[in-house]
Scaffold this motif. Structure first.
Motif, short mmCIF file in Angstrom:
data_model
loop_
_atom_site.label_atom_id
_atom_site.label_comp_id
_atom_site.label_asym_id
_atom_site.label_seq_id
_atom_site.Cartn_x
_atom_site.Cartn_y
_atom_site.Cartn_z
N GLN A 1 0.84 -1.19 0.00
CA GLN A 1 0.00 0.00 0.00
C GLN A 1 0.88 1.24 0.00
O GLN A 1 1.56 1.54 0.99
N ASN A 2 0.91 1.93 -1.14
CA ASN A 2 1.63 3.21 -1.25
C ASN A 2 3.10 3.09 -0.84
O ASN A 2 3.59 3.82 0.02
N ASN B 1 5.86 -0.35 -7.69
CA ASN B 1 5.42 -0.84 -6.39
C ASN B 1 6.41 -1.86 -5.82
O ASN B 1 6.87 -2.76 -6.53
#
Length: 321
Positions: free
Chosen positions: A204-205, A213
């Motif tokens: 996540q982020n 990512n």
């Protein structure tokens, strides 16, 4: 003209694999158990992408032959999974080849910078704690061309260096030994065959250079016909993509296919990796090599007999003298 100009820049500036972005995995279904790709909620169903603008289906082709299949996430710029068949390792060493990209992911009607829809080699530059981690590892490839085909950035995710080189690498080596020892073609004799899926859980982020990512977890599973139990069985592994500098002896324990699917449902999305026929777990111990089974012994005897028969008469005279 813009599209042509961009294509020329892409070809001149970046090595690439002659791949094929497809509408359905049916075009390279042989890399999946029973020719059925996984079912992934809101992402992949019945061999087609449920969001074709984001999730791209790739038949990874090299030197005119499909080598494996990849589902690629163009938003996170990492693969969801790569699928391949393991047939034993018939070569040694790591191929010397530059990292490649997938040109079909970049061809649009407008000019833009290269690698907008995928990671580039430059994204991995100056990353002290990160490395390019294969999903389909090159040392699981049966031949040199297939090993070379794994060096595409659509088969790669950012992995923590110590995780990649320690527990994850040891697990990949051990899985290879299990498949070498236990996995065979169902109606064959000694041919090795296993269906493998390896993927990543996006974090996540947590992007590398604000673009690619860095997965929170890696996972892998294989299904094969166990020559000892005479049944289709599976084995699964997953682990957190974290620094292991202070845990050099860490190991990744084997789990059942159900365990992995439950983990993915909680940490990613509902996923069915293989058909029900693969639900039973393969509990293999490979510290000692297995004795060849009767089929393998038969093959060896037949090969020796064929060799002896092929010897010329003058050789037999020398042997019997």
């Amino acid at each position: 003209m813009q599209l042509f100009f961009f294509t020329v820049l892409l070809v001149l500036g970046f090595p690439f694999i002659m791949t094929e972005v497809v509408d359905s995995f049916k075009q390279c279904s042989g890399f999946f158990f029973k020719e059925e790709p996984p079912k992934i909620n809101d992402i992949l169903e019945r061999s087609v992408s449920l969001d074709d603008n984001r999730y791209k289906l790739i038949c990874q082709k090299y030197n005119g032959k499909n080598r494996y299949a990849t589902l690629y996430d163009t938003k996170n710029k990492i693969p969801v999974f790569s699928a391949y068949t393991y047939n034993g390792r018939k070569i040694s060493g790591r191929p010397k080849i530059p990292w490649m990209i997938e040109p079909q992911l970049e061809l649009t009607d407008e000019m833009h910078k290269p690698c907008v829809s995928q990671a580039c080699t430059q994204d991995y530059f100056n990353q002290l704690n990160l490395c390019r981690g294969h999903l389909f590892p090159q040392f699981h490839a049966a031949d040199e061309d297939t090993a070379k085909s794994t060096f595409t950035l659509t088969n790669i995710v950012p992995q923590i260096k110590t995780f990649n080189s320690r527990s994850w690498n040891r697990m990949e080596e051990n899985v290879k030994k299990v498949m070498d020892s236990h996995c065979r073609v169902e109606k064959g004799r000694s041919k090795i065959l296993a269906y493998v899926l390896t993927g990543a859980v996006p974090s996540q982020n947590n992007p590398m250079k604000g673009k690619v990512n860095i997965p929170s977890h890696m996972w892998t599973a294989f299904c094969c016909y166990n020559r000892k139990s005479k049944k289709w069985e599976s084995q699964a592994h997953w682990a957190e993509n974290i620094d292991e500098s202070n845990d050099k002896g860490k190991t990744i324990s084997k789990k059942s296919l159900k365990d992995l699917q439950d983990f993915l449902k909680i940490n990613y999305t509902e996923t069915i990796l293989f058909k029900d026929q693969c639900s039973e777990m393969l509990n293999a111990h490979v510290s000692q090599p297995l004795e060849p089974d009767s089929d393998e012994q038969y093959d060896e005897e037949q090969s020796l007999l064929a060799f002896l028969i092929s010897l010329p008469a003058k050789v037999w005279v020398t042997i019997l003298a």
